[in-house]
Every structure is written in C-alpha cells, then in structure tokens.
Motif scaffolding. Structure first.
Motif, PDB file in Angstrom:
ATOM      1  N   LYS A  58      -2.985  -1.705  -0.545  1.00 19.53           N
ATOM      2  CA  LYS A  58      -2.797  -2.168  -1.926  1.00 19.53           C
ATOM      3  C   LYS A  58      -1.619  -3.139  -2.008  1.00 19.53           C
ATOM      4  O   LYS A  58      -1.669  -4.131  -2.747  1.00 19.53           O
ATOM      5  CB  LYS A  58      -2.564  -0.967  -2.843  1.00 19.53           C
ATOM      6  N   ALA A  59      -0.554  -2.858  -1.258  1.00 17.63           N
ATOM      7  CA  ALA A  59       0.610  -3.749  -1.257  1.00 17.63           C
ATOM      8  C   ALA A  59       0.233  -5.151  -0.790  1.00 17.63           C
ATOM      9  O   ALA A  59       0.718  -6.150  -1.323  1.00 17.63           O
ATOM     10  CB  ALA A  59       1.706  -3.167  -0.356  1.00 17.63           C
ATOM     11  N   ASN A  60      -0.650  -5.235   0.195  1.00 20.07           N
ATOM     12  CA  ASN A  60      -1.108  -6.537   0.687  1.00 20.07           C
ATOM     13  C   ASN A  60      -1.887  -7.302  -0.377  1.00 20.07           C
ATOM     14  O   ASN A  60      -1.917  -8.538  -0.370  1.00 20.07           O
ATOM     15  CB  ASN A  60      -1.971  -6.359   1.936  1.00 20.07           C
ATOM     16  N   GLU A  61      -2.510  -6.580  -1.281  1.00 23.40           N
ATOM     17  CA  GLU A  61      -3.241  -7.229  -2.369  1.00 23.40           C
ATOM     18  C   GLU A  61      -2.281  -7.834  -3.392  1.00 23.40           C
ATOM     19  O   GLU A  61      -2.615  -8.827  -4.050  1.00 23.40           O
ATOM     20  CB  GLU A  61      -4.156  -6.223  -3.071  1.00 23.40           C
ATOM     21  N   LEU A  62      -1.088  -7.241  -3.517  1.00 25.46           N
ATOM     22  CA  LEU A  62      -0.126  -7.718  -4.509  1.00 25.46           C
ATOM     23  C   LEU A  62       0.530  -9.023  -4.064  1.00 25.46           C
ATOM     24  O   LEU A  62       0.624  -9.976  -4.838  1.00 25.46           O
ATOM     25  CB  LEU A  62       0.935  -6.641  -4.764  1.00 25.46           C
ATOM     26  N   SER A  63       1.011  -9.058  -2.823  1.00 30.19           N
ATOM     27  CA  SER A  63       1.594 -10.287  -2.274  1.00 30.19           C
ATOM     28  C   SER A  63       1.832 -10.095  -0.785  1.00 30.19           C
ATOM     29  O   SER A  63       1.899  -8.960  -0.287  1.00 30.19           O
ATOM     30  CB  SER A  63       2.916 -10.641  -2.968  1.00 30.19           C
ATOM     31  N   GLU A  64       1.981 -11.185  -0.072  1.00 30.98           N
ATOM     32  CA  GLU A  64       2.203 -11.126   1.369  1.00 30.98           C
ATOM     33  C   GLU A  64       3.548 -10.469   1.685  1.00 30.98           C
ATOM     34  O   GLU A  64       3.654  -9.683   2.624  1.00 30.98           O
ATOM     35  CB  GLU A  64       2.157 -12.529   1.962  1.00 30.98           C
ATOM     36  N   LEU A  65       4.574 -10.761   0.902  1.00 35.43           N
ATOM     37  CA  LEU A  65       5.894 -10.174   1.133  1.00 35.43           C
ATOM     38  C   LEU A  65       5.881  -8.675   0.846  1.00 35.43           C
ATOM     39  O   LEU A  65       6.482  -7.893   1.576  1.00 35.43           O
ATOM     40  CB  LEU A  65       6.942 -10.870   0.258  1.00 35.43           C
ATOM     41  N   THR A  66       5.191  -8.273  -0.217  1.00 38.42           N
ATOM     42  CA  THR A  66       5.085  -6.849  -0.549  1.00 38.42           C
ATOM     43  C   THR A  66       4.370  -6.105   0.579  1.00 38.42           C
ATOM     44  O   THR A  66       4.787  -5.006   0.977  1.00 38.42           O
ATOM     45  CB  THR A  66       4.318  -6.656  -1.864  1.00 38.42           C
TER      46      THR A  66
END
Length: 229
Positions: free
Chosen positions: A195-203
């Motif tokens: 899910k974090a990868n869906e939010l942004s690359e840095l997240t």
C-alpha cells in the motif's frame, strides 16, 4: 472435484481468480474494505469449504505462489535503493521510529495477553505479528508458539494495515512521506508496504527499509521480552 484436484495448477488458478475478483471490486467501489487480498482470502476459503476440496491438497498446490513470494519480497529493495540518498538524511529518525514501533507492539501484546489471561504459547504466537511470515513463524516456533496462530495474526495485521493505514495517517495528520512509510513497514510488513508503494515511491522505500529493520529488531527484542515471563 477429484478430477480438478488432480490438475497441479488448479489451486493456483483458483487463487489468482479470487485475487482478480478482489482487484475488480476494489477498482469499482474504491473502498478500503474491498481489499484484493482480503476478498481473495474469503473467496478461496468459501470455495474450499463449499466444494469439499482437501485443504492440504490446496496448500500443496499453491507452493508455486509461495516460491514466488521470496523474489517478490526481495524486489521491495529496489525502491529503497533508488531513494537511499533521501532516506539517508532521515536514517536516525527512521531507526528511532521503527525501534519505538517494534517495542510498543510487543509490550502491548504482553499487556493484553496478561489482561485477558492468554496462555503463554498464545502470547508468544502473537508477538511477531508485525513482521514477515518467514521471520514471524521462525521466532514463534523457536520459543514455543503456534505457527498457525502466528501466520493468521501476521495476515490479519498486514491486511488491516493495508486497509486502514491511509485513513489513520489522515486522521492523525501524518503527511510526511517517510513517516508514513515507517508506519506502514513497521506495523504491517510486506502487505502494508504494498500500500505504501501505491502512495508514493519515497513512502514505499521508507516502508521497505522499515520492514527489514523491524524484522531484525523483533529477532533481537523478542527473546529478551519472552524470557521475562
């Protein structure tokens, strides 16, 4: 059903079809409850029960998927590598956050277990709920826990973090991408990192780093805490 069970890839087909249904539901309704992993898990369970399929046969038939999980997990290191220079500037804060998260999680499990008078084996089984399955099962069984309970706790924790993570970040005003990644990786391991990868690359990169550190710290802290009881 016996004819279908004899087909080696049948369990894989069932699993992928169930997950695909989950993805369609998520795209259509776009609600946290329509999590593809959760929907897929429910559909597969219902199918196995209703069809009378042998659970052991289904499990052995999905070994290919389990084999693919290892390179899939390792591939999470790619965004971490690409964002390493950014993460390096916040490395101390990331390590402190992961350490606090791991300790608070295990202490909370102990407190709840004592309050509800769980057996020691149940408490041990729940303690590594926020790390990957491979690490969690190894630690659980090493100290007398139940592998099945640990796997169930890890899955529920991951899906819960995946579903509720964005909402909780918004609720508590956590807007920094690295802070969000630390929360996902520490609390909800690989499923949360997805899910974090869906939010942004840095997240996603921060989450990947956090889940690795969380696994290592859990392996260090868990023996200390377990030996106190």
């Amino acid at each position: 059903m016996q004819l279908l069970e004899s087909i080696d890839v049948f369990p894989v087909i069932v699993t992928l079809a169930a997950f695909q249904v989950g993805q369609v539901c998520q795209k259509k309704w776009k609600k946290p409850i329509f999590n593809p992993t959760l929907i897929g898990m429910v559909l597969v369970t219902v199918f196995v029960v209703v069809s009378g399929m042998n659970p052991d046969g289904y499990t052995s038939g999905t070994k290919l998927i389990f084999w693919l999980m290892t390179p899939a997990t390792i591939s999470l290191a790619v965004p971490m590598y690409e964002q390493f220079q950014v993460l390096k500037k916040s490395l101390k804060a990331v390590l402190a956050g992961v350490c606090a998260g791991v300790l608070s999680c295990m202490v909370m499990i102990v407190a709840v277990s004592l309050l509800l008078k769980f057996e020691r084996s149940v408490m041990i089984s729940l303690m590594p709920k926020s790390v990957t399955t491979a690490i969690g099962m190894s630690l659980s069984e090493m100290f007398g826990g139940m592998g099945g309970v640990t796997v169930a706790a890890i899955i529920v924790t991951g899906i819960g973090g995946n579903m509720m993570g964005p909402m909780l970040c918004k609720l508590f005003g956590i807007t920094d991408e690295i802070a969000q990644g630390v929360a996902f990786g520490t609390a909800a391991h690989v499923i949360g990192t997805a899910k974090a990868n869906e939010l942004s690359e840095l997240t996603g990169a921060a989450s990947s780093l956090s889940l690795v550190v969380a696994g290592l710290l859990t392996a260090v802290f868990m023996p200390m805490i377990v030996n106190l009881w």
